[in-house]
Design a protein around this motif. Sequence first.
Motif, PDB file in Angstrom:
ATOM      1  N   GLY A 137      39.805  91.261  62.840  1.00 17.02           N
ATOM      2  CA  GLY A 137      38.843  91.443  63.930  1.00 17.02           C
ATOM      3  C   GLY A 137      39.511  91.543  65.284  1.00 17.02           C
ATOM      4  N   LEU A 138      40.552  90.755  65.496  1.00 16.77           N
ATOM      5  CA  LEU A 138      41.270  90.812  66.774  1.00 16.77           C
ATOM      6  C   LEU A 138      41.990  92.139  66.961  1.00 16.77           C
ATOM      7  N   PHE A 139      42.581  92.666  65.888  1.00 15.02           N
ATOM      8  CA  PHE A 139      43.230  93.976  66.006  1.00 15.02           C
ATOM      9  C   PHE A 139      42.209  95.060  66.352  1.00 15.02           C
ATOM     10  N   LEU A 140      41.037  95.021  65.732  1.00 26.44           N
ATOM     11  CA  LEU A 140      40.003  96.002  66.052  1.00 26.44           C
ATOM     12  C   LEU A 140      39.473  95.809  67.474  1.00 26.44           C
ATOM     13  N   LEU A 141      39.338  94.558  67.889  1.00 26.47           N
ATOM     14  CA  LEU A 141      38.910  94.272  69.254  1.00 26.47           C
ATOM     15  C   LEU A 141      39.922  94.806  70.264  1.00 26.47           C
ATOM     16  N   SER A 142      41.189  94.681  69.960  1.00 24.23           N
ATOM     17  CA  SER A 142      42.218  95.161  70.892  1.00 24.23           C
ATOM     18  C   SER A 142      42.093  96.667  71.109  1.00 24.23           C
ATOM     19  N   ASP A 143      41.724  97.393  70.063  1.00 26.69           N
ATOM     20  CA  ASP A 143      41.530  98.835  70.223  1.00 26.69           C
ATOM     21  C   ASP A 143      40.337  99.120  71.128  1.00 26.69           C
ATOM     22  N   ARG A 144      39.280  98.362  70.969  1.00 29.41           N
ATOM     23  CA  ARG A 144      38.089  98.554  71.814  1.00 29.41           C
ATOM     24  C   ARG A 144      38.372  98.205  73.275  1.00 29.41           C
ATOM     25  N   MET A 145      39.361  97.359  73.505  1.00 30.20           N
ATOM     26  CA  MET A 145      39.707  96.945  74.868  1.00 30.20           C
ATOM     27  C   MET A 145      40.598  97.959  75.579  1.00 30.20           C
ATOM     28  N   GLN A 146      41.159  98.893  74.829  1.00 30.23           N
ATOM     29  CA  GLN A 146      42.033  99.903  75.424  1.00 30.23           C
ATOM     30  C   GLN A 146      41.217 100.792  76.360  1.00 30.23           C
ATOM     31  N   PRO A 147      41.750 101.059  77.545  1.00 28.93           N
ATOM     32  CA  PRO A 147      41.025 101.994  78.412  1.00 28.93           C
ATOM     33  C   PRO A 147      41.019 103.387  77.781  1.00 28.93           C
ATOM     34  N   LYS A 148      39.875 104.000  77.757  1.00 28.73           N
ATOM     35  CA  LYS A 148      39.733 105.329  77.167  1.00 28.73           C
ATOM     36  C   LYS A 148      39.856 106.388  78.256  1.00 28.73           C
ATOM     37  N   VAL A 185      44.239  99.638  64.597  1.00 32.85           N
ATOM     38  CA  VAL A 185      42.983  99.983  63.922  1.00 32.85           C
ATOM     39  C   VAL A 185      43.178  99.997  62.411  1.00 32.85           C
ATOM     40  N   ARG A 186      44.232 100.637  61.936  1.00 34.90           N
ATOM     41  CA  ARG A 186      44.489 100.697  60.488  1.00 34.90           C
ATOM     42  C   ARG A 186      44.681  99.282  59.952  1.00 34.90           C
ATOM     43  N   ALA A 187      45.532  98.511  60.613  1.00 38.20           N
ATOM     44  CA  ALA A 187      45.793  97.147  60.147  1.00 38.20           C
ATOM     45  C   ALA A 187      44.529  96.303  60.212  1.00 38.20           C
ATOM     46  N   GLY A 188      43.748  96.460  61.264  1.00 38.82           N
ATOM     47  CA  GLY A 188      42.523  95.668  61.410  1.00 38.82           C
ATOM     48  C   GLY A 188      41.542  95.905  60.281  1.00 38.82           C
ATOM     49  N   TRP A 189      41.294  97.167  59.949  1.00 39.99           N
ATOM     50  CA  TRP A 189      40.353  97.472  58.859  1.00 39.99           C
ATOM     51  C   TRP A 189      40.874  96.987  57.515  1.00 39.99           C
ATOM     52  N   LEU A 190      42.166  97.155  57.276  1.00 41.70           N
ATOM     53  CA  LEU A 190      42.725  96.702  55.997  1.00 41.70           C
ATOM     54  C   LEU A 190      42.673  95.179  55.884  1.00 41.70           C
ATOM     55  N   LEU A 191      42.963  94.480  56.970  1.00 40.25           N
ATOM     56  CA  LEU A 191      42.878  93.019  56.955  1.00 40.25           C
ATOM     57  C   LEU A 191      41.445  92.553  56.725  1.00 40.25           C
ATOM     58  N   LEU A 192      40.491  93.203  57.384  1.00 42.70           N
ATOM     59  CA  LEU A 192      39.084  92.852  57.156  1.00 42.70           C
ATOM     60  C   LEU A 192      38.682  93.083  55.710  1.00 42.70           C
ATOM     61  N   ALA A 193      39.143  94.181  55.144  1.00 44.25           N
ATOM     62  CA  ALA A 193      38.768  94.505  53.763  1.00 44.25           C
ATOM     63  C   ALA A 193      39.299  93.462  52.781  1.00 44.25           C
ATOM     64  N   VAL A 194      40.597  93.181  52.823  1.00 43.54           N
ATOM     65  CA  VAL A 194      41.148  92.234  51.846  1.00 43.54           C
ATOM     66  C   VAL A 194      40.670  90.811  52.122  1.00 43.54           C
ATOM     67  N   GLY A 195      40.523  90.454  53.388  1.00 38.75           N
ATOM     68  CA  GLY A 195      40.031  89.117  53.721  1.00 38.75           C
ATOM     69  C   GLY A 195      38.596  88.906  53.282  1.00 38.75           C
ATOM     70  N   ALA A 196      37.750  89.911  53.519  1.00 35.60           N
ATOM     71  CA  ALA A 196      36.340  89.794  53.123  1.00 35.60           C
ATOM     72  C   ALA A 196      36.187  89.749  51.608  1.00 35.60           C
ATOM     73  N   LEU A 197      36.925  90.592  50.903  1.00 36.00           N
ATOM     74  CA  LEU A 197      36.831  90.583  49.440  1.00 36.00           C
ATOM     75  C   LEU A 197      37.287  89.246  48.865  1.00 36.00           C
TER      76      LEU A 197
END
Length: 163
Positions: A147-158, A114-126
Amino acid sequence: MAGPARITEYVAFGLLMALAAFGGLFIIGETMADPGGVRGVLFVLAWLVPMAGLTFCAARWPHAAAGVLTAAAAVVAVFVLLDAALRLRTGPVGFISVFAVAVPLGVLGLRRPVRAGWLLLAVGALLALSAGAAAVTVGLPVLLAGGLFLLSDRMQPKLPQSR
């Protein structure tokens, strides 16, 4: 056997490692062609050594590296924004900076997606917003991996929450 979330993390990681290999070779080749010589070597070392150090730290000490990489991504983001806003004309420094922070973030994503996903989205988008179409070569893989890192978190069973 790895679940879908873990496979998604490895796809994101693989994408960034492919970017590291091909992008790194391209940047080194271009730098050695112009300016070349000792200046070229020093320019390459200026991004390669920090990138390698951050990548090692992300693999070895992900908890500590998460804070350091957050700060590094913030510095890169501010630089990319200032470069675009003030038209500093720093050449490929913004692209190389995003590249140099994205590679260790890919390693971090295997432990902290999640941390890596948001940081990658931020620098990539900017980068994509500030540099336009030329940012596709670096920005698109960085955005996709984030996006894939964030998707992987959403795929984790809660686990169900206790009441």
